[in-house]
Design an enzyme around this catalytic site. Structure first.
Site, PDB file in Angstrom:
ATOM      1  N   THR A  39      23.343  52.178  35.611  1.00  0.00           N
ATOM      2  CA  THR A  39      24.698  51.824  36.046  1.00  0.00           C
ATOM      3  C   THR A  39      25.635  51.756  34.844  1.00  0.00           C
ATOM      4  OG1 THR A  39      24.318  49.435  35.885  1.00  0.00           O
ATOM      5  CG2 THR A  39      23.761  50.500  37.972  1.00  0.00           C
ATOM      6  N   GLY A  65      18.954  41.447  36.611  1.00  0.00           N
ATOM      7  CA  GLY A  65      18.804  40.054  37.004  1.00  0.00           C
ATOM      8  C   GLY A  65      19.015  39.847  38.491  1.00  0.00           C
ATOM      9  N   THR A  68      21.817  41.972  40.015  1.00  0.00           N
ATOM     10  CA  THR A  68      21.445  43.370  40.268  1.00  0.00           C
ATOM     11  C   THR A  68      20.596  43.472  41.525  1.00  0.00           C
ATOM     12  OG1 THR A  68      21.515  43.905  37.911  1.00  0.00           O
ATOM     13  CG2 THR A  68      20.234  45.371  39.326  1.00  0.00           C
ATOM     14  N   LEU A  69      19.651  42.555  41.678  1.00  0.00           N
ATOM     15  CA  LEU A  69      18.814  42.533  42.881  1.00  0.00           C
ATOM     16  C   LEU A  69      19.685  42.414  44.126  1.00  0.00           C
ATOM     17  CD1 LEU A  69      16.089  42.308  44.374  1.00  0.00           C
ATOM     18  CD2 LEU A  69      16.130  39.848  43.875  1.00  0.00           C
ATOM     19  N   ARG A  70      20.649  41.522  44.100  1.00  0.00           N
ATOM     20  CA  ARG A  70      21.531  41.337  45.258  1.00  0.00           C
ATOM     21  C   ARG A  70      22.327  42.609  45.553  1.00  0.00           C
ATOM     22  NH1 ARG A  70      26.906  40.322  45.949  1.00  0.00           N
ATOM     23  NH2 ARG A  70      27.461  39.341  47.941  1.00  0.00           N
ATOM     24  N   ASP A 213      10.042  32.719  56.382  1.00  0.00           N
ATOM     25  CA  ASP A 213       9.955  31.753  57.487  1.00  0.00           C
ATOM     26  C   ASP A 213      11.174  31.761  58.390  1.00  0.00           C
ATOM     27  OD1 ASP A 213      11.784  30.634  55.754  1.00  0.00           O
ATOM     28  OD2 ASP A 213      10.795  28.683  55.602  1.00  0.00           O
ATOM     29  N   LEU A 215      14.109  30.728  57.706  1.00  0.00           N
ATOM     30  CA  LEU A 215      14.870  29.500  57.519  1.00  0.00           C
ATOM     31  C   LEU A 215      15.471  29.445  56.125  1.00  0.00           C
ATOM     32  CD1 LEU A 215      12.241  27.077  59.086  1.00  0.00           C
ATOM     33  CD2 LEU A 215      14.355  27.853  60.175  1.00  0.00           C
ATOM     34  N   GLU A 269      27.235  36.069  41.935  1.00  0.00           N
ATOM     35  CA  GLU A 269      28.576  36.518  42.318  1.00  0.00           C
ATOM     36  C   GLU A 269      29.436  35.312  42.692  1.00  0.00           C
ATOM     37  OE1 GLU A 269      31.633  39.256  43.014  1.00  0.00           O
ATOM     38  OE2 GLU A 269      29.654  39.589  42.128  1.00  0.00           O
TER      39      GLU A 269
END
Length: 314
Positions: A39, A65, A68-70, A213, A215, A269
């Site tokens: 990126t 981090g 990036t995962l999100r 789960d 939740l 974010e």
């Protein structure tokens, strides 16, 4: 036999990381057709995910981090794809990876590609997805205001140092928290809504959270008379950390209403809002996790209610 293939979406700051390059080469030697894309600017992650899916990749890797995962998960959900996802943790805190038991050594993290993917939940705040945790209040301001240079030098300890230097700015907020079987209103210093367990460089806010789960775990730190002392306990971990001063619950959804906008951090974010609605996309993501990951479960963990949808008050 066709070699298994995957595409690594690597955060631009890690483009010259020698450990990552070595781990990628090792994975290729082990028989993987592993491509890498880097990126450069905002919007690249979503574009690269779309291009990977169009090219037929069924396994992606988020190299970076929690933020990036999100971003990668957000793009996968927007595309309606069921491609599997691995995480190569390269952030400052790596909160989700640490809680999930994903190795921080690049070669070991990429080895999880050989683990079959499992379905995990994704949290949402006002329709915006998060994989790890949403935090609000003073802790979120600390996370948002910690400089990149300080994080580079001190790692997760940068959040502690920033918090200690901002004691003069400590202030509480007022809010009402409502979910199935749970209703709490009052002044608070911070809160966490977790699909994962920790945030802010290792603060264990939701120690019993599970990612499969359906939740969300909720942690609220009420504002006491000794505000500075309480925040010091949170930032340092203390003997028992957040559990000594918090109210907790486990719910399928949560509404937060506040008279003033609340600072929120959504997997890195920043956001701001007076009305926040949290819910869960159950088993919405296929992810390569360790077989013994602490975040995987199904059985009620010790110390929780028999009915997982009820609140756990302290």
């Amino acid at each position: 036999m066709t070699a298994p293939k995957a595409l690594l979406i690597l955060h631009g700051k890690q483009a010259t990381n020698a450990d990552v390059r070595e781990a990628v080469e090792l994975q290729r030697e082990l028989g993987w057709d592993l491509a890498v894309r880097v990126t450069w600017e905002p919007g690249d992650t979503a574009r690269l995910v779309d291009e990977a899916l169009a090219a037929g990749y069924r396994t992606l890797i988020a190299g970076g981090g929690d933020g990036t995962l999100r971003e990668v998960v957000q793009a996968l959900l927007a595309a309606g794809s069921d491609a599997s996802l691995a995480l190569l943790p390269l952030g400052t805190a790596n909160d989700f990876a640490r809680a999930a038991g994903i190795p921080l050594v690049s070669g070991e993290a990429l080895a999880l590609l050989d683990e079959p993917p499992v379905a995990i939940d994704v949290g949402q705040m006002n329709g915006e997805p998060f994989v790890n945790m949403a935090t609000g209040g003073f802790g979120s301001r600390v996370t948002a205001s910690t400089s990149e240079e300080l994080k580079r030098v001190l790692g997760g300890g940068a959040y502690l140092l920033t918090g200690l230097t901002r004691f003069a700015e400590i202030g509480s907020a007022h809010g009402r928290f409502q979910g199935p079987g749970f209703d709490w209103e009052g002044d608070f210093l911070a809160f966490g809504v977790g699909n994962g367990r920790q945030a802010g460089g290792g603060q264990l806010l939701c120690p019993q959270a599970l990612v499969d789960d359906g939740l969300l775990d909720v942690c609220i730190v009420p504002a006491p008379e000794d505000t500075v002392g309480t925040l010091g306990t949170l930032l340092s971990g203390g003997l028992l950390g957040v559990e000594t001063v918090s109210v907790s619950a486990r719910v399928a959804w949560l509404d937060i209403e506040a008279p003033q906008p609340i600072d929120v951090n959504l997997d890195g974010e920043p956001a701001l809002g007076e009305q926040l609605h949290f819910d869960v996309l159950g088993k919405a993501l296929r992810m390569h996790l360790p077989g013994d990951s602490p975040l995987r479960g199904g059985a009620t963990a010790p110390g929780t209610d028999a009915d997982p949808k009820s609140a756990r008050g302290r």
